[in-house]
Design a protein around this motif. Structure first.
Motif, PDB file in Angstrom:
ATOM      1  N   GLN A  97       9.820  20.999 -33.914  1.00  0.00           N
ATOM      2  CA  GLN A  97       9.202  21.976 -34.719  1.00  0.00           C
ATOM      3  C   GLN A  97       7.727  22.487 -35.117  1.00  0.00           C
ATOM      4  N   GLU A  98       7.493  23.683 -34.112  1.00  0.00           N
ATOM      5  CA  GLU A  98       6.106  23.881 -34.227  1.00  0.00           C
ATOM      6  C   GLU A  98       5.622  24.653 -35.121  1.00  0.00           C
ATOM      7  N   LYS A  99       6.134  25.805 -35.046  1.00  0.00           N
ATOM      8  CA  LYS A  99       5.716  27.380 -35.506  1.00  0.00           C
ATOM      9  C   LYS A  99       6.828  28.018 -36.024  1.00  0.00           C
ATOM     10  N   SER A 100       6.972  28.076 -36.925  1.00  0.00           N
ATOM     11  CA  SER A 100       8.461  29.489 -37.845  1.00  0.00           C
ATOM     12  C   SER A 100       7.229  30.725 -38.211  1.00  0.00           C
ATOM     13  N   VAL A 101       7.880  31.552 -37.901  1.00  0.00           N
ATOM     14  CA  VAL A 101       7.191  33.116 -38.369  1.00  0.00           C
ATOM     15  C   VAL A 101       8.426  33.859 -38.030  1.00  0.00           C
ATOM     16  N   THR A 102       8.787  34.941 -39.232  1.00  0.00           N
ATOM     17  CA  THR A 102       9.165  36.066 -39.379  1.00  0.00           C
ATOM     18  C   THR A 102       8.433  37.109 -38.978  1.00  0.00           C
ATOM     19  N   ILE A 103       9.442  38.106 -38.124  1.00  0.00           N
ATOM     20  CA  ILE A 103       8.627  38.768 -37.313  1.00  0.00           C
ATOM     21  C   ILE A 103       9.144  40.261 -37.722  1.00  0.00           C
ATOM     22  N   THR A 104       8.660  41.491 -38.029  1.00  0.00           N
ATOM     23  CA  THR A 104       8.435  42.503 -39.214  1.00  0.00           C
ATOM     24  C   THR A 104       8.413  44.102 -38.119  1.00  0.00           C
ATOM     25  N   SER A 105       8.091  44.003 -37.004  1.00  0.00           N
ATOM     26  CA  SER A 105       7.482  45.022 -35.914  1.00  0.00           C
ATOM     27  C   SER A 105       8.460  44.498 -35.170  1.00  0.00           C
ATOM     28  N   SER A 106       8.973  46.150 -34.290  1.00  0.00           N
ATOM     29  CA  SER A 106       9.313  45.552 -33.316  1.00  0.00           C
ATOM     30  C   SER A 106       8.339  45.361 -31.910  1.00  0.00           C
ATOM     31  N   SER A 107       7.672  45.912 -31.821  1.00  0.00           N
ATOM     32  CA  SER A 107       6.811  45.189 -30.246  1.00  0.00           C
ATOM     33  C   SER A 107       5.357  44.413 -30.699  1.00  0.00           C
ATOM     34  N   ASN A 108       4.672  44.150 -29.440  1.00  0.00           N
ATOM     35  CA  ASN A 108       3.490  43.722 -29.085  1.00  0.00           C
ATOM     36  C   ASN A 108       2.596  42.140 -30.584  1.00  0.00           C
ATOM     37  N   ASN A 109       4.101  41.634 -31.239  1.00  0.00           N
ATOM     38  CA  ASN A 109       3.414  40.916 -32.072  1.00  0.00           C
ATOM     39  C   ASN A 109       3.189  39.539 -30.949  1.00  0.00           C
ATOM     40  N   LYS A 110       2.003  38.885 -31.925  1.00  0.00           N
ATOM     41  CA  LYS A 110       1.328  37.816 -31.247  1.00  0.00           C
ATOM     42  C   LYS A 110       1.504  36.518 -31.949  1.00  0.00           C
ATOM     43  N   VAL A 111       1.876  35.625 -31.558  1.00  0.00           N
ATOM     44  CA  VAL A 111       2.390  34.068 -32.016  1.00  0.00           C
ATOM     45  C   VAL A 111       1.973  32.792 -31.476  1.00  0.00           C
ATOM     46  N   GLU A 112       0.618  32.355 -31.855  1.00  0.00           N
ATOM     47  CA  GLU A 112      -0.167  31.488 -31.681  1.00  0.00           C
ATOM     48  C   GLU A 112       0.710  30.430 -32.322  1.00  0.00           C
ATOM     49  N   VAL A 113       0.434  29.244 -31.244  1.00  0.00           N
ATOM     50  CA  VAL A 113       0.976  27.522 -31.696  1.00  0.00           C
ATOM     51  C   VAL A 113       0.552  26.509 -30.747  1.00  0.00           C
ATOM     52  N   LEU A 114      -0.443  25.873 -31.786  1.00  0.00           N
ATOM     53  CA  LEU A 114      -1.080  24.620 -30.928  1.00  0.00           C
ATOM     54  C   LEU A 114      -0.134  23.942 -30.744  1.00  0.00           C
ATOM     55  N   LEU A 115      -0.022  23.253 -29.577  1.00  0.00           N
ATOM     56  CA  LEU A 115       0.586  22.490 -28.437  1.00  0.00           C
ATOM     57  C   LEU A 115       0.443  20.768 -29.276  1.00  0.00           C
ATOM     58  N   PRO A 116       1.084  19.816 -29.285  1.00  0.00           N
ATOM     59  CA  PRO A 116       1.149  18.402 -29.529  1.00  0.00           C
ATOM     60  C   PRO A 116       0.180  18.068 -29.166  1.00  0.00           C
ATOM     61  N   GLU A 117      -0.249  17.139 -29.920  1.00  0.00           N
ATOM     62  CA  GLU A 117      -1.741  16.414 -29.424  1.00  0.00           C
ATOM     63  C   GLU A 117      -1.516  15.237 -28.332  1.00  0.00           C
ATOM     64  N   ASN A 118      -0.269  15.002 -27.646  1.00  0.00           N
ATOM     65  CA  ASN A 118       0.424  14.091 -27.099  1.00  0.00           C
ATOM     66  C   ASN A 118       0.513  14.945 -25.558  1.00  0.00           C
ATOM     67  N   THR A 119       0.352  15.789 -25.607  1.00  0.00           N
ATOM     68  CA  THR A 119       0.421  16.812 -24.551  1.00  0.00           C
ATOM     69  C   THR A 119      -0.245  16.157 -22.958  1.00  0.00           C
ATOM     70  N   ASP A 120       0.995  15.652 -22.306  1.00  0.00           N
ATOM     71  CA  ASP A 120       0.670  14.747 -21.271  1.00  0.00           C
ATOM     72  C   ASP A 120       0.155  15.889 -19.680  1.00  0.00           C
ATOM     73  N   GLU A 121      -1.148  15.985 -19.091  1.00  0.00           N
ATOM     74  CA  GLU A 121      -0.565  17.377 -18.149  1.00  0.00           C
ATOM     75  C   GLU A 121       0.474  17.062 -17.129  1.00  0.00           C
ATOM     76  N   ASN A 122       0.586  16.130 -16.743  1.00  0.00           N
ATOM     77  CA  ASN A 122       1.974  15.904 -15.879  1.00  0.00           C
ATOM     78  C   ASN A 122       3.367  15.618 -16.196  1.00  0.00           C
ATOM     79  N   LYS A 123       4.096  16.640 -17.273  1.00  0.00           N
ATOM     80  CA  LYS A 123       4.703  16.853 -18.172  1.00  0.00           C
ATOM     81  C   LYS A 123       5.266  18.767 -18.123  1.00  0.00           C
ATOM     82  N   LEU A 124       6.196  18.523 -18.165  1.00  0.00           N
ATOM     83  CA  LEU A 124       7.197  19.623 -18.597  1.00  0.00           C
ATOM     84  C   LEU A 124       6.355  20.227 -20.139  1.00  0.00           C
ATOM     85  N   LEU A 125       5.925  21.417 -20.822  1.00  0.00           N
ATOM     86  CA  LEU A 125       6.964  21.619 -21.718  1.00  0.00           C
ATOM     87  C   LEU A 125       8.294  22.474 -21.747  1.00  0.00           C
TER      88      LEU A 125
END
Length: 161
Positions: A97-125
């Motif tokens: 789990q990287e993010k937990s939010v509560t959305i209260t608007s029906s449209s155009n909700n922006k959610v920014e999620v930091l990527l894990p530090e050990n992210t390898d460019e040769n892999k899929l998320l």
């Protein structure tokens, strides 16, 4: 479910690697590129604006772009009504789990999620979206006949530095 490294390498080679830092991945019907290969489990058909999650859990697989991105920005719609004023959303990356939010608007909700530090460019998320209080438009009293269980409507994603 976590993918084993070999599984990720195999899937990455099969999937077009056209994600780039700063470019929007558009999940609408008009979205260009291999959008349907990114949609892994539990999505309805793409619509003019994006795509609804099917049920309380859905996920996408995204190849990590070159350049060491540090975060990903999502744009969502949500099923919100007077009888259902909020949508809870948990975002997991590769099972964590990287993010937990509560959305209260029906449209155009922006959610920014930091990527894990050990992210390898040769892999899929594997990015999972959990919406524990997803429900149908009929149950939310905004449609007489739409029984689809909707949580979030994914509009776009963008890797960022």
């Amino acid at each position: 479910m976590l993918f084993r490294s070999q599984d990720l390498r195999t899937q990455t080679k099969k999937m077009e690697r056209n994600t780039r830092i700063g470019e929007t991945i558009n999940f609408s019907q008009d979205g260009k590129g291999p959008i349907t290969s990114y949609l892994n489990n539990h999505w309805y058909n793409r619509e003019s604006w994006g795509i609804w999650s099917d049920g309380k859990n859905s996920d996408i697989l995204l190849p990590i772009p070159n350049g060491n991105p540090t975060k990903i920005l999502f744009l969502f719609n949500a099923l919100i009504s007077p009888s259902h004023p909020e949508q809870k959303l948990d975002i997991l990356i590769n099972g964590r789990q990287e993010k937990s939010v509560t959305i209260t608007s029906s449209s155009n909700n922006k959610v920014e999620v930091l990527l894990p530090e050990n992210t390898d460019e040769n892999k899929l998320l594997k990015i999972e979206f959990q919406t524990p209080n997803a429900l149908s438009p009929k149950d939310a009293k905004i449609s007489a006949s739409d029984n689809r269980v909707l949580g979030i409507g994914l509009i776009s994603a963008e890797f960022q530095k």
